[in-house]
Write a protein that holds these residues in place. Structure first.
Motif, PDB file in Angstrom:
ATOM      1  N   TRP A 194      52.292  64.970  33.152  1.00 46.86           N
ATOM      2  CA  TRP A 194      51.971  63.844  32.279  1.00 46.86           C
ATOM      3  C   TRP A 194      53.050  63.743  31.211  1.00 46.86           C
ATOM      4  CZ3 TRP A 194      51.656  65.433  27.315  1.00 46.86           C
ATOM      5  CH2 TRP A 194      51.333  66.770  27.088  1.00 46.86           C
ATOM      6  N   SER A 195      53.150  62.571  30.598  1.00 48.72           N
ATOM      7  CA  SER A 195      54.054  62.403  29.459  1.00 48.72           C
ATOM      8  C   SER A 195      53.573  61.250  28.601  1.00 48.72           C
ATOM      9  CB  SER A 195      55.489  62.157  29.924  1.00 48.72           C
ATOM     10  OG  SER A 195      55.592  60.894  30.546  1.00 48.72           O
ATOM     11  N   PHE A 196      53.818  61.375  27.301  1.00 44.70           N
ATOM     12  CA  PHE A 196      53.556  60.320  26.330  1.00 44.70           C
ATOM     13  C   PHE A 196      54.855  60.069  25.590  1.00 44.70           C
ATOM     14  CE2 PHE A 196      49.392  62.496  26.501  1.00 44.70           C
ATOM     15  CZ  PHE A 196      48.600  61.424  26.879  1.00 44.70           C
ATOM     16  N   THR A 197      55.272  58.821  25.501  1.00 45.32           N
ATOM     17  CA  THR A 197      56.417  58.473  24.674  1.00 45.32           C
ATOM     18  C   THR A 197      55.863  57.904  23.381  1.00 45.32           C
ATOM     19  OG1 THR A 197      57.797  58.034  26.585  1.00 45.32           O
ATOM     20  CG2 THR A 197      58.510  57.095  24.499  1.00 45.32           C
ATOM     21  N   LEU A 198      56.108  58.602  22.271  1.00 52.83           N
ATOM     22  CA  LEU A 198      55.598  58.194  20.968  1.00 52.83           C
ATOM     23  C   LEU A 198      56.707  57.498  20.210  1.00 52.83           C
ATOM     24  CD1 LEU A 198      53.844  61.554  19.989  1.00 52.83           C
ATOM     25  CD2 LEU A 198      52.930  59.674  21.346  1.00 52.83           C
ATOM     26  N   SER A 199      56.397  56.306  19.704  1.00 53.10           N
ATOM     27  CA  SER A 199      57.388  55.539  18.953  1.00 53.10           C
ATOM     28  C   SER A 199      56.758  54.976  17.700  1.00 53.10           C
ATOM     29  CB  SER A 199      57.933  54.378  19.783  1.00 53.10           C
ATOM     30  OG  SER A 199      58.584  54.853  20.928  1.00 53.10           O
ATOM     31  N   ASN A 200      57.464  55.032  16.601  1.00 52.32           N
ATOM     32  CA  ASN A 200      57.104  54.330  15.368  1.00 52.32           C
ATOM     33  C   ASN A 200      58.361  54.264  14.514  1.00 52.32           C
ATOM     34  OD1 ASN A 200      57.343  56.712  13.855  1.00 52.32           O
ATOM     35  ND2 ASN A 200      55.161  57.135  13.896  1.00 52.32           N
ATOM     36  N   ASP A 220      50.595  67.999  20.595  1.00 54.06           N
ATOM     37  CA  ASP A 220      51.662  68.062  19.602  1.00 54.06           C
ATOM     38  C   ASP A 220      52.764  69.004  20.038  1.00 54.06           C
ATOM     39  OD1 ASP A 220      51.169  70.816  18.729  1.00 54.06           O
ATOM     40  OD2 ASP A 220      49.372  70.022  17.791  1.00 54.06           O
ATOM     41  N   ASN A 221      53.922  68.811  19.434  1.00 54.08           N
ATOM     42  CA  ASN A 221      55.022  69.750  19.502  1.00 54.08           C
ATOM     43  C   ASN A 221      55.824  69.534  18.234  1.00 54.08           C
ATOM     44  OD1 ASN A 221      57.504  71.064  19.840  1.00 54.08           O
ATOM     45  ND2 ASN A 221      57.226  71.058  22.041  1.00 54.08           N
ATOM     46  N   PHE A 222      55.628  70.426  17.279  1.00 55.99           N
ATOM     47  CA  PHE A 222      56.304  70.272  15.994  1.00 55.99           C
ATOM     48  C   PHE A 222      57.678  70.930  15.997  1.00 55.99           C
ATOM     49  CE2 PHE A 222      51.730  69.962  14.859  1.00 55.99           C
ATOM     50  CZ  PHE A 222      51.754  68.621  14.530  1.00 55.99           C
ATOM     51  N   GLY A 223      58.138  71.396  17.150  1.00 59.64           N
ATOM     52  CA  GLY A 223      59.457  71.998  17.251  1.00 59.64           C
ATOM     53  C   GLY A 223      60.486  71.090  17.892  1.00 59.64           C
ATOM     54  N   LEU A 224      60.161  69.815  18.089  1.00 61.05           N
ATOM     55  CA  LEU A 224      61.098  68.881  18.735  1.00 61.05           C
ATOM     56  C   LEU A 224      61.996  68.163  17.731  1.00 61.05           C
ATOM     57  CD1 LEU A 224      58.825  67.173  21.428  1.00 61.05           C
ATOM     58  CD2 LEU A 224      60.689  68.759  21.831  1.00 61.05           C
ATOM     59  N   GLY A 225      62.211  68.723  16.575  1.00 55.79           N
ATOM     60  CA  GLY A 225      63.067  68.073  15.587  1.00 55.79           C
ATOM     61  C   GLY A 225      62.289  67.117  14.702  1.00 55.79           C
ATOM     62  N   ASN A 255      55.767  65.775  15.675  1.00 58.08           N
ATOM     63  CA  ASN A 255      55.534  64.933  16.838  1.00 58.08           C
ATOM     64  C   ASN A 255      54.145  65.215  17.378  1.00 58.08           C
ATOM     65  OD1 ASN A 255      58.396  64.102  16.900  1.00 58.08           O
ATOM     66  ND2 ASN A 255      58.703  66.238  17.395  1.00 58.08           N
ATOM     67  N   ALA A 256      53.272  64.214  17.332  1.00 55.52           N
ATOM     68  CA  ALA A 256      51.904  64.432  17.795  1.00 55.52           C
ATOM     69  C   ALA A 256      51.264  63.124  18.218  1.00 55.52           C
ATOM     70  CB  ALA A 256      51.065  65.078  16.698  1.00 55.52           C
ATOM     71  N   LEU A 257      50.249  63.251  19.078  1.00 56.63           N
ATOM     72  CA  LEU A 257      49.391  62.147  19.493  1.00 56.63           C
ATOM     73  C   LEU A 257      47.967  62.633  19.312  1.00 56.63           C
ATOM     74  CD1 LEU A 257      48.916  59.387  20.887  1.00 56.63           C
ATOM     75  CD2 LEU A 257      49.012  60.601  23.058  1.00 56.63           C
ATOM     76  N   LEU A 297      52.006  60.308  15.322  1.00 54.44           N
ATOM     77  CA  LEU A 297      52.878  60.861  14.302  1.00 54.44           C
ATOM     78  C   LEU A 297      54.193  61.218  14.967  1.00 54.44           C
ATOM     79  CD1 LEU A 297      53.427  62.157  11.510  1.00 54.44           C
ATOM     80  CD2 LEU A 297      52.304  64.199  12.356  1.00 54.44           C
ATOM     81  N   VAL A 298      55.276  60.559  14.567  1.00 53.64           N
ATOM     82  CA  VAL A 298      56.605  60.852  15.102  1.00 53.64           C
ATOM     83  C   VAL A 298      57.527  61.058  13.915  1.00 53.64           C
ATOM     84  CG1 VAL A 298      58.523  60.046  16.516  1.00 53.64           C
ATOM     85  CG2 VAL A 298      56.179  59.421  17.125  1.00 53.64           C
ATOM     86  N   ASN A 299      58.144  62.224  13.842  1.00 51.36           N
ATOM     87  CA  ASN A 299      59.073  62.543  12.761  1.00 51.36           C
ATOM     88  C   ASN A 299      58.466  62.283  11.390  1.00 51.36           C
ATOM     89  OD1 ASN A 299      61.006  63.269  14.656  1.00 51.36           O
ATOM     90  ND2 ASN A 299      61.775  61.193  14.798  1.00 51.36           N
ATOM     91  N   GLY A 300      57.194  62.632  11.255  1.00 48.55           N
ATOM     92  CA  GLY A 300      56.541  62.575   9.954  1.00 48.55           C
ATOM     93  C   GLY A 300      56.010  61.217   9.539  1.00 48.55           C
TER      94      GLY A 300
END
Length: 139
Positions: A7-13, A55-60, A63-65, A86-89
């Motif tokens: 699975w994958s989610f592309t998070l954008s904001n 979430d993965n808060f180690g991707l720079g 980053n979470a859904l 939440l993308v990059n805060g």
């Protein structure tokens, strides 16, 4: 029903874009009955209690859904209960209503169905070929 294998989610904001997938993310929270899987869909039903978060808060960045049902007591990443990306805060909140479809599968015919369909076409072709043709002659 088959198990979900990828699975994958592309998070954008406005804060950026990141892809969370089965190889780089944590499924940190899941409770209640709001997260449901049917034969064709994976949905989050806001009318049922529960929440979930990837979430993965180690991707720079952060980053979470996150999804939380209406009236839920859980707080998705520090915000009031809501569908939160939440993308990059940076937060983006969505409406909390109905059934949100996270993914769906298109039905794929079984091999026996394919065989019957091909056999039907073959028989229709043979019947059309064997039909005798009548010729009309005018005097």
């Amino acid at each position: 029903m088959a198990n979900i294998t990828a699975w994958s989610f592309t998070l954008s904001n406005p804060g950026g874009t990141v892809t969370l997938d089965n190889s780089n993310s944590n499924f940190t929270f899941l409770s209640g009955t709001s997260f449901q899987a049917t034969a064709t869909d994976i949905v989050f039903d806001y009318s049922v209690a529960g929440h979930m978060q990837w979430d993965n808060f180690g991707l720079g960045g952060n980053n979470a859904l996150c999804f939380d049902a209406v009236g839920g007591s859980f707080t998705c990443i520090g915000n009031p209960p809501a569908e939160t990306v939440l993308v990059n805060g940076v937060f983006s909140n969505g409406p909390r209503s109905g059934r949100f479809v996270l993914g769906n599968a298109v039905a794929v015919p079984e091999p026996a169905t394919w065989a019957m369909m091909i056999g039907g076409f073959a028989m229709a072709g043979m019947a059309a070929r064997r039909r005798t043709r009548t010729s009309v002659t005018f005097a």
